[in-house]
Scaffold this active site. Structure first.
Site, PDB file in Angstrom:
ATOM      1  N   HIS A   1       0.846  -1.190   0.000  1.00 14.16           N
ATOM      2  CA  HIS A   1       0.000   0.000   0.000  1.00 14.16           C
ATOM      3  C   HIS A   1       0.883   1.242   0.000  1.00 14.16           C
ATOM      4  O   HIS A   1       1.936   1.254   0.643  1.00 14.16           O
ATOM      5  CB  HIS A   1      -0.915   0.015   1.240  1.00 14.16           C
ATOM      6  CG  HIS A   1      -2.040   0.996   1.150  1.00 14.16           C
ATOM      7  ND1 HIS A   1      -1.869   2.341   1.441  1.00 14.16           N
ATOM      8  CD2 HIS A   1      -3.340   0.845   0.800  1.00 14.16           C
ATOM      9  CE1 HIS A   1      -3.027   2.961   1.280  1.00 14.16           C
ATOM     10  NE2 HIS A   1      -3.928   2.081   0.894  1.00 14.16           N
TER      11      HIS A   1
ATOM     12  N   ASP B   1      -7.781  -4.284  -0.641  1.00 16.95           N
ATOM     13  CA  ASP B   1      -8.342  -4.586  -1.959  1.00 16.95           C
ATOM     14  C   ASP B   1      -8.304  -6.081  -2.249  1.00 16.95           C
ATOM     15  O   ASP B   1      -9.210  -6.621  -2.886  1.00 16.95           O
ATOM     16  CB  ASP B   1      -7.564  -3.824  -3.044  1.00 16.95           C
ATOM     17  CG  ASP B   1      -7.622  -2.324  -2.861  1.00 16.95           C
ATOM     18  OD1 ASP B   1      -8.731  -1.801  -2.684  1.00 16.95           O
ATOM     19  OD2 ASP B   1      -6.555  -1.671  -2.861  1.00 16.95           O
TER      20      ASP B   1
END
Length: 430
Positions: free
Chosen positions: A308, A365
Site C-alpha cells: 500500500h 483490496d
C-alpha cells in the site's frame, strides 16, 4: 495546536525566510509554505503530493508506518467490531458517536430519503445496456443536482446536512438500480424496515417471483466492508471532492467527481484488478509461477492487492478483513476456483521472505475483492460498492471544507517545461 517557525536559507545570497511550522493534534509537523512564492519567488515541487498537506482535517488519521487508522480518534478495529455503518457515518459527519436516540433519528432520516425520483429510471435507460455501472452511477449522482437545484445552498449548514443525508440514503438505491439495469432487471424500491446493508442487498437481488433469503454472514460482511471503506484521509477521490467543492460546486457534482476519481484501477478499481489477476493465474497450481514472475522485474507482471502506498506495515483494514474473508468462505461453502487461487496466493505471500522483507502484505483490496466474489457481486460492481461506503467520508470532507474559516479554491502550481517564447509564423510560411 501550537506553531513555531522554520528558517529557510538561500545558500547563494544567504538571505533567509521564516516559515511557520504547523502541528496537528497527532502526526508529522508541516511547514506552511503559503508565503514561499511571495517571499522567495520559488514554488515547491512534489509529484503526487507525497509530502504535501493540502488541508487541515479532524476526520481521519493514518499512521502508515505503525499501521494505524482512526475515524475521529476511534481506532478502526474498535469501530469495525462494535459499530454499524450508519453509526460510523454519523461519527464522520458530526464528530462524535451518536447516542441511542441520535442514531435512531439518523437512521429514520436516512430511511426517509432512500427513494429516487421516478424520472431517474428513464435517465438510466439512456445508457447502453452494457455500460459500466460506475459510468451510470457517476452520471446519476451528478443528475441529483437537477432534482434539488432549488434546495442547494452550500452556505446553509442545514442544507449541507440534508444533502449529506440524501447522498448516504440514495447512493445504495441508485447503485442497485444501475446493476439491475445492466442485467435487464426492473428497479426494486427500498424496504425501509430493513437495516442499511440488508436493504441494499434486497434492492440488488430481490425478484417478485420468490422471496430473497440472505445468509446473515452476507450482511455482516457487507457492513464491515462499508465501515472499513467509509473514509481514508486525503486519497485521490477525497481530494477530488474537496478540490471540486472548493470552487463552490454543489455536493452532488462534487461527489460525482469523487466517483469518477475512484474508478481508476490504481484507486477504487484495485479490487476489480485483483480479480482479473486471479483469472490470469487461473489455477492454484500456477501460483508459485506467478509469484516468481512478480519477483522478476523484467517480467512486467505485478501481483495486485499487495502492499500500500500509505501503509508500510500491514494495512489495519486488511487484518480485519482477512478474518471475515475466511469466515465468509467457510460459512457459505463457496467452491470457486478463483477463490482457491486467492487463498493459495495469500498463503504463499505471507510466508515468502521476498514479500515479508518488503512488507508486501495482502491489502484491503485483496480481501474485499475475494469477499465480493464470494457474495456473488459481479466484478464491475466492486468499485460501485466502494462508492457507497466512501460517500460518508466524501460528504464529511465536503462539509468540513465549507466549515473551515478562510477556505480557498484549490489551485496547484506547476513547473513549466514547454517551449519558451516563440515568434508566430503565418500559416503560408510554415
Amino acid at each position: 495546536m501550537s506553531e513555531t517557525s522554520f528558517k529557510l536559507v538561500n545558500e547563494t545570497t544567504h538571505e533567509s525566510v521564516e516559515l511557520p511550522l504547523i502541528r496537528g493534534s497527532i502526526g508529522p509537523t508541516a511547514i506552511d509554505i503559503g508565503r514561499l512564492y511571495k517571499e522567495t519567488g520559488n514554488f515547491t515541487y512534489d509529484p503526487g503530493f507525497v509530502s504535501t498537506a493540502s488541508c487541515r482535517s479532524a476526520i481521519t488519521y493514518i499512521d502508515g508506518e505503525a499501521g494505524v487508522l482512526m475515524y475521529r480518534g476511534y481506532p478502526i478495529e474498535e469501530l469495525a467490531k462494535q459499530s454499524s455503518f450508519l453509526e460510523v457515518a454519523y461519527l464522520l459527519l458530526h464528530g462524535n458517536l451518536p447516542s441511542v436516540s441520535e442514531l435512531e433519528i439518523f437512521e429514520t432520516e436516512v430511511g426517509r430519503h432512500t427513494m429516487i425520483h421516478d424520472s431517474m429510471r428513464h435517465f438510466l435507460r439512456g445508457f447502453h445496456y452494457d455500460a459500466h455501472p460506475m459510468a451510470m452511477l457517476s452520471a446519476s449522482i451528478a443528475s441529483l443536482s437537477a432534482f434539488y437545484h432549488d434546495e442547494i445552498n452550500i452556505e446553509d449548514p442545514d442544507a449541507r446536512r440534508l444533502a449529506a443525508i440524501r447522498l448516504i440514503a440514495k447512493m445504495p438505491t441508485i447503485a442497485a438500480a444501475c446493476y439491475r439495469y445492466s442485467i435487464g432487471w426492473p428497479m426494486r424500491f427500498p424496504h425501509n424496515n430493513l437495516d442499511y446493508c440488508t436493504r441494499f442487498l434486497h434492492m440488488m437481488y430481490e425478484v417478485p417471483s420468490e422471496p430473497l433469503e440472505l445468509n446473515p454472514i452476507a450482511t455482516k460482511a457487507l457492513e464491515l466492508l462499508f465501515i472499513l471503506h467509509a473514509d481514508h484521509e486525503q486519497n485521490a477521490s477525497t481530494s477530488t471532492v474537496r478540490l471540486v467543492g472548493s470552487t463552490g460546486a454543489n455536493p452532488y457534482a462534487s461527489i460525482a467527481a469523487g466517483i469518477a476519481a475512484l474508478w481508476g484501477p490504481a484507486h477504487g478499481g484495485a479490487n476489480e484488478a485483483v480479480l482479473k489477476m486471479l483469472e490470469e493465474i487461473g489455477d492454484p497450481a500456477n501460483v508459485s509461477k506467478a509469484v516468481a514472475r512478480a519477483k522478476d522485474k523484467e517480467s512486467g507482471f505485478r501481483l495486485m492487492g499487495f502492499g500500500h502506498r500509505v501503509y508500510k506495515n500491514f494495512d489495519p483494514r486488511a487484518k480485519i478483513l482477512r478474518d471475515m474473508c475466511h469466515q465468509v468462505l467457510g460459512e457459505l461453502g463457496v467452491d470457486d476456483p478463483l477463490l482457491n487461487v486467492a487463498m493459495k496466493l495469500e498463503e504463499v505471500a505471507l510466508n515468502d521472505e521476498y514479500f515479508i522483507e518488503r512488507k508486501l502484505y495482502p491489502n484491503v483490496d485483496f480481501y474485499s475483492g475475494i469477499i465480493y466474489k464470494a457474495l456473488n457481486i459481479p466484478a464491475n460492481m466492486f468499485t460501485v460498492m466502494f462508492s457507497i461506503a466512501r460517500t460518508a467520508g466524501w460528504i464529511a470532507h465536503w462539509i468540513e471544507h465549507h466549515e473551515t474559516p478562510g477556505a480557498r479554491i484549490g489551485r496547484p502550481r506547476q513547473i513549466y517545461t514547454g517551449s519558451v517564447r516563440r515568434a508566430y509564423t503565418p500559416i503560408e510560411l510554415r
